[in-house]
Design an enzyme around this catalytic site. Structure first.
Site, PDB file in Angstrom:
ATOM      1  N   ASP A  28       9.126   7.889  -4.471  1.00  0.00           N
ATOM      2  CA  ASP A  28       8.034   6.929  -4.330  1.00  0.00           C
ATOM      3  C   ASP A  28       6.716   7.707  -4.361  1.00  0.00           C
ATOM      4  OD1 ASP A  28       7.728   8.111  -1.807  1.00  0.00           O
ATOM      5  OD2 ASP A  28       8.635   6.424  -0.740  1.00  0.00           O
ATOM      6  N   THR A  29       5.618   7.047  -4.089  1.00  0.00           N
ATOM      7  CA  THR A  29       4.305   7.707  -4.171  1.00  0.00           C
ATOM      8  C   THR A  29       4.135   8.805  -3.132  1.00  0.00           C
ATOM      9  OG1 THR A  29       3.336   6.000  -2.769  1.00  0.00           O
ATOM     10  CG2 THR A  29       3.132   5.709  -5.167  1.00  0.00           C
TER      11      THR A  29
END
Length: 144
Positions: A28-29
């Protein structure tokens, strides 16, 4: 440190281990592996486990007219994997039936369990997707 040295990992002989590097696309980020991607890592390990025994998925389809499908799974997450981690994804047979195999899989980093799962797969006919017996040559390899 060479890649060969980094992949040194000792497990009992009856447990298959497949190395997986965490790429940016897996995260994810925040650089943490997205929870569903562990299922992809486990799927890859199961494919490689079959290949190690001499049974590619293509061989099962062409020669035995069968394929394995996941019937159910129970997964637990303990610690996150991070971008660029080198993981080891294990496959261990815990039970076999006429058409099913129960597997215990783990995702490990430096011998620390990050994720574990119990996965039930069923051997099905390619013609009608109904359960059939596990091909005898594969059954014999699993039993070793």
């Amino acid at each position: 440190m060479s890649f060969e040295h980094q992949t040194q990992f000792t497990l009992p002989d009856h447990i298959f281990s497949h190395p997986v590097r965490v790429y940016y696309q897996d995260t994810d980020t925040g650089g943490v592996v997205y929870h569903a991607n562990y299922l992809n890592f486990m799927e890859r390990a199961r494919y490689e486990w079959l290949r190690e025994m001499g049974f590619s998925v293509d061989t099962l389809i062409r020669s035995h007219k069968t394929v394995f499908m996941v019937r159910s799974l129970n997964i637990e997450y303990f610690k996150p994997a991070l971008l660029d981690d080198l993981l080891h994804v294990t496959v261990q047979v815990t039970e076999t039936g006429r058409s099913r195999i129960t597997l215990f899989q783990q995702v490990l980093r430096d011998q620390v369990m990050l994720v574990s799962a119990i996965i039930h797969v069923v051997c099905v006919s390619m013609e009608n997707l109904k359960p059939v017996s596990i091909p005898m040559p594969l059954r014999q390899k699993i039993k070793k």
